[in-house]
Design a protein around this motif. Structure first.
Motif, PDB file in Angstrom:
ATOM      1  N   GLU A 298       0.794  -1.213   0.000  1.00 56.34           N
ATOM      2  CA  GLU A 298       0.000   0.000   0.000  1.00 56.34           C
ATOM      3  C   GLU A 298       0.848   1.294   0.000  1.00 56.34           C
ATOM      4  OE1 GLU A 298       0.114  -1.489   4.324  1.00 56.34           O
ATOM      5  OE2 GLU A 298      -0.134  -2.328   2.295  1.00 56.34           O
ATOM      6  N   ILE A 299       2.147   1.169   0.276  1.00 55.38           N
ATOM      7  CA  ILE A 299       2.997   2.371   0.271  1.00 55.38           C
ATOM      8  C   ILE A 299       3.892   2.427  -0.960  1.00 55.38           C
ATOM      9  CG2 ILE A 299       2.975   2.452   2.804  1.00 55.38           C
ATOM     10  CD1 ILE A 299       5.924   1.540   2.713  1.00 55.38           C
ATOM     11  N   VAL A 300       3.749   1.476  -1.862  1.00 51.73           N
ATOM     12  CA  VAL A 300       4.568   1.466  -3.071  1.00 51.73           C
ATOM     13  C   VAL A 300       3.936   2.392  -4.127  1.00 51.73           C
ATOM     14  CG1 VAL A 300       5.446   0.062  -4.984  1.00 51.73           C
ATOM     15  CG2 VAL A 300       5.408  -0.858  -2.645  1.00 51.73           C
ATOM     16  N   VAL A 301       4.760   3.248  -4.714  1.00 42.70           N
ATOM     17  CA  VAL A 301       4.287   4.134  -5.781  1.00 42.70           C
ATOM     18  C   VAL A 301       3.874   3.300  -6.984  1.00 42.70           C
ATOM     19  CG1 VAL A 301       4.958   5.952  -7.384  1.00 42.70           C
ATOM     20  CG2 VAL A 301       5.719   6.054  -5.005  1.00 42.70           C
TER      21      VAL A 301
END
Length: 305
Positions: A298-301
């Motif tokens: 969920e925090i990966v671009v």
């Protein structure tokens, strides 16, 4: 050389080419009005491409010399201040970008001060510039400088006649004091013609990537071309001193102006090659108990490209 080494060298080569491509992309800002409107004269492409190749070859060579200059400045503890003055759209920012492009920003930094605030207007005029002066082993490039008082402030009525005259009484002593303190002061004026400024302003108007560069003050400066000319002539006459002379860069051709300015700048200091110890990349430590944790998705671009 085995296959893995060959692939590594290819990767390094690709990265190098990519870095040069970025420099080429920067040159997009030099598009002329004719290029923007598609009115490039027939037969110009071949000559234009060859001229660009020559320009980049020389630019890269001079930038390599600037790196040597930087090392010499650090090694000797030299202190340098370079002022860039000129009319709006004269090309000051372009040459500053090319000078600093490959240099360490902790060694070579740019000072581009905004208009003074209410508190600064009550200070000694030179006070806000003093905090940006270099320590040993530093170069500071002023994108406009204390000479605002002799130019825009005079023409636009932002200073009184008394403040204007006091500036001319003070600035030679101020600059002599800087030189006596061990700071080398180099002053450049970028000179363009009336027609060239008109063309560059049109370029900014028609190029959406450049429109932010046009302020109401810029437009007013266009109307007051002759007043700026008179102010410039007075400034050069009254502040051209032996300790810190003015140098005029013919800047109608942007690329030639950049090369000529950098070449001249390099001649102002007796820099020499600086010996560096050979660099050996250390082996990375590896530990059996180390396990890399997965990155939460969920925090990966998102990889849109």
């Amino acid at each position: 050389m085995n296959s893995s080494d060959e692939e590594l060298m290819r990767r390094i080569h690709r990265d190098l080419i990519d870095s040069y491509d970025e420099e080429l992309e920067m040159e997009l800002e030099d598009r002329t009005v004719a290029e923007l409107t598609g009115e490039v004269p027939p037969g110009q492409d071949v000559h234009h491409k060859e001229a660009r190749r020559q320009y980049f070859r020389e630019l890269f060579r001079l930038q390599a010399e600037l790196v040597k200059l930087q090392d010499w400045v650090v090694g000797t503890g030299h202190k340098v201040v370079i002022l860039f003055e000129g009319r709006d759209a004269a090309g000051k920012g372009g040459v500053i970008k090319r000078i600093t492009q490959r240099l360490n920003p902790r060694v070579c930094r740019v000072a581009a001060l905004p208009a003074p605030n209410d508190r600064e207007r009550t200070q000694w005029y030179f006070q806000r510039y003093v905090s940006h002066l270099p320590a040993a082993g530093e170069m500071v490039l002023f994108d406009r400088s204390w000479y605002n008082r002799a130019g825009v402030e005079r023409v636009m009525g932002f200073c009184t006649d008394e403040q204007y005259e006091e500036f001319f009484r003070t600035v030679p002593e101020f600059e002599k004091m800087l030189v006596r303190s061990g700071i080398q002061l180099i002053k450049y004026w970028f000179s363009i013609s009336d027609d060239e400024q008109h063309l560059r302003f049109l370029g900014r108007i028609h190029d959406p990537l450049k429109q932010w560069k046009l302020s109401p003050m810029d437009l007013e400066s266009r109307r007051r071309w002759e007043e700026y000319t008179k102010a410039k002539e007075i400034m050069l006459e009254r502040t051209h001193i032996a300790e810190a002379p003015w140098w005029v860069v013919q800047a109608v051709d942007k690329k030639k102006a950049r090369l000529n300015c950098i070449h001249h700048l390099l001649q102002q200091m007796p820099y020499q090659d600086t010996e560096h110890p050979s660099i050996v990349l250390p082996e990375r430590e590896r530990h059996e108990d180390y396990v890399r944790r997965p990155v939460p998705p969920e925090i990966v671009v998102p990889e849109v490209y």
